[in-house]
Enzyme design. Sequence first.
Site, mmCIF file in Angstrom:
data_model
loop_
_atom_site.group_PDB
_atom_site.id
_atom_site.type_symbol
_atom_site.label_atom_id
_atom_site.label_comp_id
_atom_site.label_asym_id
_atom_site.label_seq_id
_atom_site.Cartn_x
_atom_site.Cartn_y
_atom_site.Cartn_z
ATOM 1 N N ASN A 1 5.979 5.312 11.365
ATOM 2 C CA ASN A 1 6.085 4.002 10.745
ATOM 3 C C ASN A 1 7.176 3.123 11.363
ATOM 4 O O ASN A 1 7.070 1.912 11.369
ATOM 5 C CB ASN A 1 6.328 4.145 9.242
ATOM 6 C CG ASN A 1 7.354 5.199 8.908
ATOM 7 O OD1 ASN A 1 7.188 6.373 9.254
ATOM 8 N ND2 ASN A 1 8.425 4.819 8.259
ATOM 9 N N THR B 1 -6.727 9.190 -15.531
ATOM 10 C CA THR B 1 -7.822 8.231 -15.461
ATOM 11 C C THR B 1 -7.774 7.459 -14.153
ATOM 12 O O THR B 1 -6.715 7.000 -13.741
ATOM 13 C CB THR B 1 -7.722 7.253 -16.658
ATOM 14 O OG1 THR B 1 -7.844 8.021 -17.854
ATOM 15 C CG2 THR B 1 -8.805 6.203 -16.609
ATOM 16 N N ALA C 1 0.366 7.244 -0.589
ATOM 17 C CA ALA C 1 0.663 8.290 0.384
ATOM 18 C C ALA C 1 1.808 9.205 -0.058
ATOM 19 O O ALA C 1 1.817 10.393 0.273
ATOM 20 C CB ALA C 1 0.983 7.674 1.737
ATOM 21 N N THR C 2 2.750 8.675 -0.796
ATOM 22 C CA THR C 2 3.848 9.533 -1.266
ATOM 23 C C THR C 2 3.285 10.654 -2.129
ATOM 24 O O THR C 2 3.627 11.833 -1.951
ATOM 25 C CB THR C 2 4.884 8.705 -2.060
ATOM 26 O OG1 THR C 2 5.404 7.686 -1.205
ATOM 27 C CG2 THR C 2 6.013 9.579 -2.564
ATOM 28 N N GLN D 1 -0.021 5.414 8.601
ATOM 29 C CA GLN D 1 0.053 4.316 9.573
ATOM 30 C C GLN D 1 -1.110 4.367 10.562
ATOM 31 O O GLN D 1 -1.302 3.416 11.331
ATOM 32 C CB GLN D 1 1.379 4.379 10.347
ATOM 33 C CG GLN D 1 2.602 4.084 9.503
ATOM 34 C CD GLN D 1 2.677 2.636 9.051
ATOM 35 O OE1 GLN D 1 1.998 1.759 9.577
ATOM 36 N NE2 GLN D 1 3.517 2.378 8.058
ATOM 37 N N CYS E 1 16.228 0.749 6.976
ATOM 38 C CA CYS E 1 15.001 1.466 6.643
ATOM 39 C C CYS E 1 15.184 2.508 5.562
ATOM 40 O O CYS E 1 14.355 2.654 4.689
ATOM 41 C CB CYS E 1 14.414 2.125 7.886
ATOM 42 S SG CYS E 1 13.547 0.943 8.898
ATOM 43 N N SER F 1 -2.897 5.564 2.445
ATOM 44 C CA SER F 1 -2.513 4.633 1.390
ATOM 45 C C SER F 1 -3.199 3.294 1.599
ATOM 46 O O SER F 1 -3.233 2.781 2.721
ATOM 47 C CB SER F 1 -0.996 4.450 1.439
ATOM 48 O OG SER F 1 -0.569 3.640 0.380
ATOM 49 N N ALA F 2 -3.730 2.708 0.513
ATOM 50 C CA ALA F 2 -4.492 1.459 0.650
ATOM 51 C C ALA F 2 -3.631 0.289 1.123
ATOM 52 O O ALA F 2 -4.086 -0.543 1.907
ATOM 53 C CB ALA F 2 -5.161 1.110 -0.682
ATOM 54 N N HIS F 3 -2.374 0.227 0.655
ATOM 55 C CA HIS F 3 -1.607 -1.000 0.919
ATOM 56 C C HIS F 3 -1.111 -1.127 2.349
ATOM 57 O O HIS F 3 -0.557 -2.161 2.728
ATOM 58 C CB HIS F 3 -0.448 -1.155 -0.077
ATOM 59 C CG HIS F 3 0.760 -0.311 0.170
ATOM 60 N ND1 HIS F 3 1.865 -0.794 0.819
ATOM 61 C CD2 HIS F 3 1.051 0.962 -0.165
ATOM 62 C CE1 HIS F 3 2.791 0.164 0.861
ATOM 63 N NE2 HIS F 3 2.318 1.236 0.278
HETATM 64 C C1 PLP Z 1 4.248 3.711 3.701
HETATM 65 C C2 PLP Z 1 4.232 5.131 4.113
HETATM 66 C C3 PLP Z 1 4.239 6.171 3.169
HETATM 67 C C4 PLP Z 1 4.343 5.909 1.687
HETATM 68 O O1 PLP Z 1 3.170 5.348 1.192
HETATM 69 P P1 PLP Z 1 3.049 4.845 -0.317
HETATM 70 O O2 PLP Z 1 1.607 4.626 -0.511
HETATM 71 O O3 PLP Z 1 3.838 3.575 -0.363
HETATM 72 O O4 PLP Z 1 3.597 5.904 -1.199
HETATM 73 C C5 PLP Z 1 4.172 7.458 3.628
HETATM 74 N N1 PLP Z 1 4.097 7.734 4.937
HETATM 75 C C6 PLP Z 1 4.092 6.772 5.872
HETATM 76 C C7 PLP Z 1 4.001 7.150 7.313
HETATM 77 C C8 PLP Z 1 4.153 5.444 5.493
HETATM 78 O O5 PLP Z 1 4.154 4.495 6.430
#
Ligand code: PLP
Length: 400
Positions: free
Chosen positions: A158, A247, A78-79, A186, A333, A206-208
Amino acid sequence: MTSMALQLPIYFDHNATTQVDQRVFEAMAPYFTEHFGNAASRNHPFGWKAEAGVENARRQVADLIGAGAKDLVITSGATESDNLAIKGVAEMYRDKGNHIITCVSEHKAVIDPCKRLAEDGFEITWLTPDEFGRISGQQVADAITDQTILVSIMAANNEVGSINPIAEIGQVARDRGVFFHTDATQGVGKIPIDVDQMKIDLLSMSAHKLYGPKGVGALYVRRRNPRVRLRCQMDGGGHERGMRSGTLNVPGIVGLGAACTIAGEEMDAETVRITALRDRLQTGISEGLEFVTLNGHPTERLAGTANLSFAYVEGEALMMKMKDIAVSSGSACTSASLEPSYVLRSMGVTDELAHSSIRFSLGRHSTIEEVDYAIDQVIKAVKDLRELSPLYELAMEQNG
Ligand SMILES: *Cc1c(COP(=O)(O)O)cnc(C)c1O
């Protein structure tokens, strides 16, 4: 999930990251070994196999947010998606205008690109959320000028979990001919999101954060009505329609896709189950202790998130006392500094209460046993700390 013996430590920090779901892990595994090809290799079956995995995953991601598979740009998370969306639009549409609207309680991945653009001559309007951490469509409407090219407002916060009225904000932006980006990291997989219905032009994920692997994510980029163009931030082999060279992380992308499908299938049931657990935690703690306040919206909030302030107690000290429970505090945080959370401050929470805050974020693997254990631990830890607090003693005396 069936009940089982309580395992310590307990993980209540799902807004920071989540464990990879076993089903996701199994879907990814063959793409590390057997199907290791480069998805850009067009001339042999190794490449085709990898590409098929990627295309299937794109479909899975797209289905969760009502997008077309071709509208997705795969990123490292997401960053990167936030940076690409914000800087990419700003640089591409600089001739049209130099004004961007966002909000002070966004994630740093949105705030910092906007600050960078401010250094480069863009005007940024920083909206302030209400006491519940939300932005309204009206606030956005009032801020739009003839120079505005982008509105960037997160789907859900978040730290406190408050959910923004995304469809309303999207409509305002669309009516005024301004692109709308939402950091939905989120929100995706936890709340229903439909990019057409909500008039979203760009969306970061973001997947994680949804039981997929770290280091992979996506940016949805609308291709028509209206078409959004981006200046790429990573030059190279021209992957991802020229918007993000490099890639492809094939196993990661397969994991992202599988995670999206599971999240979509289980969303309704999980929302009910996790909300019940969260409310049980919140109620249990509030009934056992005085001076507990909720930060965030009472109802328009992510199912798993409960950000609570415990007056007269330092959040950091409380976390140390609850060694068996992994949570976040409103001081930690932002990096290693002990600045009170800028998100809580922006909602009008005092520095004292921001320092006293703990974010509990529950998720797919959370159980009722964990919640009950946590309630006991939190009550005990807060009581112990308050015993030692001169401020608490003073307050008690004053209140008779
Ligand atoms: C975790 C988070 C991000 C960053 O995501 P990454 O995949 O770790 O770079 C960005 N925005 C929000 C709202 C998040 O919770």
